[in-house]
Design a protein around this motif. Structure first.
Motif, PDB file in Angstrom:
ATOM      1  N   VAL A 100      -8.357   6.491 -14.560  1.00  0.00           N
ATOM      2  CA  VAL A 100      -7.327   5.683 -13.945  1.00  0.00           C
ATOM      3  C   VAL A 100      -7.497   5.213 -12.722  1.00  0.00           C
ATOM      4  O   VAL A 100      -7.501   4.238 -12.529  1.00  0.00           O
ATOM      5  N   ASN A 101      -7.969   6.159 -11.796  1.00  0.00           N
ATOM      6  CA  ASN A 101      -8.068   5.577 -10.584  1.00  0.00           C
ATOM      7  C   ASN A 101      -9.120   4.796 -10.470  1.00  0.00           C
ATOM      8  O   ASN A 101      -9.409   3.837  -9.526  1.00  0.00           O
ATOM      9  N   ARG A 102     -10.222   5.195 -11.014  1.00  0.00           N
ATOM     10  CA  ARG A 102     -11.473   4.236 -11.184  1.00  0.00           C
ATOM     11  C   ARG A 102     -11.149   2.810 -11.454  1.00  0.00           C
ATOM     12  O   ARG A 102     -11.447   1.866 -10.763  1.00  0.00           O
ATOM     13  N   ASP A 103     -10.111   2.747 -12.434  1.00  0.00           N
ATOM     14  CA  ASP A 103      -9.898   1.360 -12.984  1.00  0.00           C
ATOM     15  C   ASP A 103      -9.059   0.682 -12.078  1.00  0.00           C
ATOM     16  O   ASP A 103      -8.917  -0.443 -11.717  1.00  0.00           O
ATOM     17  N   ILE A 104      -8.005   1.250 -11.275  1.00  0.00           N
ATOM     18  CA  ILE A 104      -7.208   0.806 -10.277  1.00  0.00           C
ATOM     19  C   ILE A 104      -8.145   0.182  -9.085  1.00  0.00           C
ATOM     20  O   ILE A 104      -8.158  -0.762  -8.737  1.00  0.00           O
TER      21      ILE A 104
ATOM     22  N   GLU B 203     -11.422  -0.357  -9.193  1.00  0.00           N
ATOM     23  CA  GLU B 203     -12.069  -1.614  -9.728  1.00  0.00           C
ATOM     24  C   GLU B 203     -11.336  -3.108  -9.502  1.00  0.00           C
ATOM     25  O   GLU B 203     -11.663  -4.107  -9.348  1.00  0.00           O
ATOM     26  N   SER B 204     -10.045  -2.713 -10.193  1.00  0.00           N
ATOM     27  CA  SER B 204      -9.127  -4.019 -10.273  1.00  0.00           C
ATOM     28  C   SER B 204      -8.815  -4.492  -8.720  1.00  0.00           C
ATOM     29  O   SER B 204      -8.924  -5.670  -8.557  1.00  0.00           O
ATOM     30  N   ARG B 205      -8.718  -3.529  -7.976  1.00  0.00           N
ATOM     31  CA  ARG B 205      -8.228  -4.102  -6.733  1.00  0.00           C
ATOM     32  C   ARG B 205      -9.506  -4.750  -6.050  1.00  0.00           C
ATOM     33  O   ARG B 205      -9.446  -5.664  -5.221  1.00  0.00           O
ATOM     34  N   GLY B 206     -10.777  -4.063  -6.293  1.00  0.00           N
ATOM     35  CA  GLY B 206     -12.074  -4.579  -5.931  1.00  0.00           C
ATOM     36  C   GLY B 206     -12.103  -6.278  -6.200  1.00  0.00           C
ATOM     37  O   GLY B 206     -12.396  -7.130  -5.552  1.00  0.00           O
ATOM     38  N   ARG B 207     -11.919  -6.416  -7.698  1.00  0.00           N
ATOM     39  CA  ARG B 207     -11.708  -8.041  -8.076  1.00  0.00           C
ATOM     40  C   ARG B 207     -10.966  -8.740  -7.370  1.00  0.00           C
ATOM     41  O   ARG B 207     -11.284  -9.991  -7.338  1.00  0.00           O
ATOM     42  N   ARG B 208      -9.577  -8.117  -7.216  1.00  0.00           N
ATOM     43  CA  ARG B 208      -8.653  -9.052  -6.389  1.00  0.00           C
ATOM     44  C   ARG B 208      -9.097  -9.302  -4.830  1.00  0.00           C
ATOM     45  O   ARG B 208      -8.823 -10.651  -4.639  1.00  0.00           O
TER      46      ARG B 208
END
Length: 196
Positions: free
Chosen positions: A25-29, A31-36
């Motif tokens: 879950v943390n990795r997904d968060i 990675e999502s912040r990184g894309r933003r």
């Protein structure tokens, strides 16, 4: 596994599974912040006299916009040097981000920033203060004005919201030595803001 009960083994397995799920879950968060944040690398730059509030709102919907020439006429452009601010608010405590602190006198920040030796600035001494209750700090509010281009649709500038006691902090005094700053980021409180 002699001596371990089924409950202890079950708890250990659940703990390992929980850690694994938490990591995913943390990795997904992250990675999502990184894309933003990657999208923030694309920005538009425009001169203040060449854009209307409506055009600005459209162009700033999904990316940062650098607007040049907005504060050229502000008294703060000329009056807010460290030596001038030292005379005006040197004795006043300012917030430097220390939790549980009443701040430090501005003169400590100013003297730190005015050092001339290379590499001598204490990066911890940067003002990030939203309290304008003292007469000295409130006098700084006369040196700037809200920018219509950026605040034409500000919910808090209209009606009862403008003076509501629960209104969030909306103006800050930011002061730091030359070369200070932060990387492009998304505000943790999800505020839309402008810095001058």
């Amino acid at each position: 596994m002699q001596g371990l009960s089924c409950h202890a083994i079950g708890a250990a397995v659940a703990g390992v599974v929980g850690v694994g799920l938490g990591f995913a879950v943390n990795r997904d968060i992250v990675e999502s912040r990184g894309r933003r944040l990657e999208r923030l690398r694309e920005f538009t730059q425009v001169g203040a006299k060449r854009v209307t509030p409506g055009e600005f709102q459209k162009m700033s919907f999904d990316r940062p916009v650098i607007v040049t020439g907005l504060i050229d006429e502000w008294p703060a452009r000329r009056a807010w040097t460290f030596s001038a601010l030292l005379k005006r608010i040197g004795h006043v405590n300012v917030d430097i981000g220390s939790i549980g602190s009443d701040g430090v006198p501005f003169y400590a920040v100013a003297h730190n920033a005015m050092r001339t030796e290379p590499g001598c600035h204490d990066l911890g001494l940067a003002v990030f203060d939203a309290d304008f209750s003292s007469a000295a700090k409130s006098s700084l509010l006369n040196d700037w004005q809200p920018l219509k281009l950026l605040t034409s649709n500000d919910v808090f500038s209209l009606g009862q919201a403008a003076s509501h006691p629960d209104r969030p902090d909306y103006r800050w005094l930011l002061v730091a030595p030359p070369g200070s700053g932060s990387i492009m980021h998304q505000d943790p409180w999800m505020y839309s803001s402008w810095n001058a």
